[in-house]
Design a protein around this motif. Structure first.
Motif, PDB file in Angstrom:
ATOM      1  N   GLN A   1       6.026 -54.617 -96.437  1.00  0.00           N
ATOM      2  CA  GLN A   1       5.207 -53.918 -95.443  1.00  0.00           C
ATOM      3  C   GLN A   1       6.068 -53.140 -94.438  1.00  0.00           C
ATOM      4  OE1 GLN A   1       2.441 -56.454 -93.420  1.00  0.00           O
ATOM      5  NE2 GLN A   1       1.602 -54.797 -92.211  1.00  0.00           N
ATOM      6  N   ILE A   2       5.577 -51.951 -94.088  1.00  0.00           N
ATOM      7  CA  ILE A   2       6.152 -51.149 -93.009  1.00  0.00           C
ATOM      8  C   ILE A   2       5.173 -51.224 -91.846  1.00  0.00           C
ATOM      9  CG2 ILE A   2       6.833 -48.834 -92.256  1.00  0.00           C
ATOM     10  CD1 ILE A   2       7.471 -48.183 -95.155  1.00  0.00           C
ATOM     11  N   ALA A   3       5.661 -51.418 -90.641  1.00  0.00           N
ATOM     12  CA  ALA A   3       4.796 -51.511 -89.464  1.00  0.00           C
ATOM     13  C   ALA A   3       4.031 -50.200 -89.273  1.00  0.00           C
ATOM     14  CB  ALA A   3       5.613 -51.829 -88.221  1.00  0.00           C
ATOM     15  N   SER A   4       2.766 -50.307 -88.953  1.00  0.00           N
ATOM     16  CA  SER A   4       1.938 -49.133 -88.708  1.00  0.00           C
ATOM     17  C   SER A   4       2.513 -48.329 -87.545  1.00  0.00           C
ATOM     18  CB  SER A   4       0.509 -49.562 -88.389  1.00  0.00           C
ATOM     19  OG  SER A   4      -0.289 -48.442 -88.110  1.00  0.00           O
TER      20      SER A   4
ATOM     21  N   VAL B   1       6.265 -45.333-101.205  1.00  0.00           N
ATOM     22  CA  VAL B   1       5.346 -45.950-100.260  1.00  0.00           C
ATOM     23  C   VAL B   1       3.911 -45.704-100.704  1.00  0.00           C
ATOM     24  CG1 VAL B   1       5.220 -43.941 -98.720  1.00  0.00           C
ATOM     25  CG2 VAL B   1       4.859 -46.211 -97.787  1.00  0.00           C
ATOM     26  N   SER B   2       3.041 -46.620-100.337  1.00  0.00           N
ATOM     27  CA  SER B   2       1.616 -46.491-100.618  1.00  0.00           C
ATOM     28  C   SER B   2       0.836 -46.885 -99.371  1.00  0.00           C
ATOM     29  CB  SER B   2       1.231 -47.405-101.788  1.00  0.00           C
ATOM     30  OG  SER B   2      -0.144 -47.341-102.028  1.00  0.00           O
ATOM     31  N   PHE B   3      -0.129 -46.027 -98.974  1.00  0.00           N
ATOM     32  CA  PHE B   3      -0.950 -46.309 -97.811  1.00  0.00           C
ATOM     33  C   PHE B   3      -2.246 -45.520 -97.906  1.00  0.00           C
ATOM     34  CE2 PHE B   3       1.844 -42.801 -96.764  1.00  0.00           C
ATOM     35  CZ  PHE B   3       0.985 -41.862 -96.192  1.00  0.00           C
ATOM     36  N   THR B   4      -3.215 -45.893 -97.092  1.00  0.00           N
ATOM     37  CA  THR B   4      -4.470 -45.159 -96.997  1.00  0.00           C
ATOM     38  C   THR B   4      -4.446 -44.383 -95.686  1.00  0.00           C
ATOM     39  OG1 THR B   4      -5.609 -46.905 -98.219  1.00  0.00           O
ATOM     40  CG2 THR B   4      -6.986 -45.348 -97.018  1.00  0.00           C
TER      41      THR B   4
ATOM     42  N   THR C   1      -6.082 -51.229 -92.771  1.00  0.00           N
ATOM     43  CA  THR C   1      -5.206 -51.131 -93.940  1.00  0.00           C
ATOM     44  C   THR C   1      -3.754 -51.277 -93.510  1.00  0.00           C
ATOM     45  OG1 THR C   1      -5.000 -48.720 -93.807  1.00  0.00           O
ATOM     46  CG2 THR C   1      -6.828 -49.584 -95.115  1.00  0.00           C
ATOM     47  N   GLN C   2      -2.862 -51.371 -94.495  1.00  0.00           N
ATOM     48  CA  GLN C   2      -1.436 -51.556 -94.229  1.00  0.00           C
ATOM     49  C   GLN C   2      -0.619 -50.555 -95.028  1.00  0.00           C
ATOM     50  OE1 GLN C   2      -0.908 -55.630 -95.375  1.00  0.00           O
ATOM     51  NE2 GLN C   2      -1.572 -56.410 -93.399  1.00  0.00           N
ATOM     52  N   ILE C   3       0.639 -50.408 -94.650  1.00  0.00           N
ATOM     53  CA  ILE C   3       1.570 -49.532 -95.355  1.00  0.00           C
ATOM     54  C   ILE C   3       2.527 -50.418 -96.154  1.00  0.00           C
ATOM     55  CG2 ILE C   3       3.343 -47.766 -95.100  1.00  0.00           C
ATOM     56  CD1 ILE C   3       2.128 -47.191 -92.306  1.00  0.00           C
ATOM     57  N   PHE C   4       2.617 -50.162 -97.457  1.00  0.00           N
ATOM     58  CA  PHE C   4       3.509 -50.947 -98.296  1.00  0.00           C
ATOM     59  C   PHE C   4       4.561 -50.059 -98.942  1.00  0.00           C
ATOM     60  CE2 PHE C   4      -0.137 -53.805 -98.185  1.00  0.00           C
ATOM     61  CZ  PHE C   4       0.503 -54.989 -97.873  1.00  0.00           C
TER      62      PHE C   4
ATOM     63  N   GLY D   1      -9.033 -41.776 -95.310  1.00  0.00           N
ATOM     64  CA  GLY D   1      -9.468 -42.697 -96.354  1.00  0.00           C
ATOM     65  C   GLY D   1      -8.907 -42.392 -97.732  1.00  0.00           C
ATOM     66  N   GLN D   2      -7.927 -41.479 -97.820  1.00  0.00           N
ATOM     67  CA  GLN D   2      -7.317 -41.122 -99.094  1.00  0.00           C
ATOM     68  C   GLN D   2      -6.076 -41.987 -99.332  1.00  0.00           C
ATOM     69  OE1 GLN D   2      -6.579 -37.100 -97.910  1.00  0.00           O
ATOM     70  NE2 GLN D   2      -8.320 -36.319 -99.084  1.00  0.00           N
ATOM     71  N   VAL D   3      -5.980 -42.562-100.535  1.00  0.00           N
ATOM     72  CA  VAL D   3      -4.804 -43.356-100.881  1.00  0.00           C
ATOM     73  C   VAL D   3      -3.650 -42.407-101.173  1.00  0.00           C
ATOM     74  CG1 VAL D   3      -3.826 -44.994-102.532  1.00  0.00           C
ATOM     75  CG2 VAL D   3      -6.199 -45.239-101.781  1.00  0.00           C
ATOM     76  N   GLN D   4      -2.525 -42.619-100.511  1.00  0.00           N
ATOM     77  CA  GLN D   4      -1.333 -41.792-100.662  1.00  0.00           C
ATOM     78  C   GLN D   4      -0.231 -42.619-101.304  1.00  0.00           C
ATOM     79  OE1 GLN D   4      -1.167 -38.404 -99.439  1.00  0.00           O
ATOM     80  NE2 GLN D   4      -3.348 -38.827 -99.400  1.00  0.00           N
ATOM     81  N   GLN D   5       0.409 -42.066-102.322  1.00  0.00           N
ATOM     82  CA  GLN D   5       1.583 -42.672-102.936  1.00  0.00           C
ATOM     83  C   GLN D   5       2.671 -41.613-102.933  1.00  0.00           C
ATOM     84  OE1 GLN D   5       0.036 -44.026-106.694  1.00  0.00           O
ATOM     85  NE2 GLN D   5      -0.580 -45.966-105.811  1.00  0.00           N
ATOM     86  N   GLN D   6       3.752 -41.884-102.206  1.00  0.00           N
ATOM     87  CA  GLN D   6       4.789 -40.884-101.996  1.00  0.00           C
ATOM     88  C   GLN D   6       6.163 -41.489-102.178  1.00  0.00           C
ATOM     89  OE1 GLN D   6       4.138 -39.399 -98.023  1.00  0.00           O
ATOM     90  NE2 GLN D   6       2.050 -38.783 -98.445  1.00  0.00           N
ATOM     91  N   GLN D   7       7.166 -40.633-102.388  1.00  0.00           N
ATOM     92  CA  GLN D   7       8.542 -41.098-102.497  1.00  0.00           C
ATOM     93  C   GLN D   7       9.230 -41.169-101.143  1.00  0.00           C
ATOM     94  OE1 GLN D   7      10.565 -38.673-105.450  1.00  0.00           O
ATOM     95  NE2 GLN D   7      10.572 -40.433-106.804  1.00  0.00           N
ATOM     96  N   PHE D   8       8.546 -40.836-100.070  1.00  0.00           N
ATOM     97  CA  PHE D   8       9.136 -40.964 -98.743  1.00  0.00           C
ATOM     98  C   PHE D   8       8.059 -41.430 -97.772  1.00  0.00           C
ATOM     99  CE2 PHE D   8       7.075 -36.942 -98.383  1.00  0.00           C
ATOM    100  CZ  PHE D   8       6.775 -36.783 -97.038  1.00  0.00           C
TER     101      PHE D   8
END
Length: 107
Positions: free
Chosen positions: A31-34, A72-75, A97-100, A79-86
């Motif tokens: 987890q990354i802190a919001s 990283v993956s977060f909403t 929700t949380q950031i993973f 409300g859109q799920v984002q999956q990014q390399q940074f």
């Protein structure tokens, strides 16, 4: 075809684990802190902090990495799920929700 010229380092790339085992794509979600206010890019070292989340390990005080950041993956707030390399700094996320981060950990 020649490699492109890049003025910045590429970062780390997991190849082998300690003990010589081949890196086979084994990762963990951490987890990354919001609202964490620092960009984290693919290949950067990350460390655990006392809150149990991870942050960029820039090694200014002491280098205590727990792995290599791969994505990283977060909403987002829409409300859109984002999956990014940074991880973009100060990312706002949907309430509840949380950031993973996806991390290739060092066993």
């Amino acid at each position: 075809m020649a490699y492109p010229t890049v003025d910045a380092p590429y970062g780390l790339k997991p190849v082998n684990l300690i003990g010589g085992h081949v890196f086979a794509g084994a990762t963990r979600q951490m987890q990354i802190a919001s609202g964490y206010a620092t960009n984290i890019f693919y290949g950067d070292l990350v460390k655990r902090v006392t809150s149990g989340t991870i942050e960029l390990d820039n090694g200014t005080a002491t280098a205590t990495p727990c792995g290599v950041f791969l994505g990283v993956s977060f909403t987002n707030s829409n409300g859109q799920v984002q999956q990014q390399q940074f991880y973009p700094a100060s990312q706002s996320i949907k309430s509840g929700t949380q950031i993973f981060a996806v991390v290739a950990d060092d066993p």
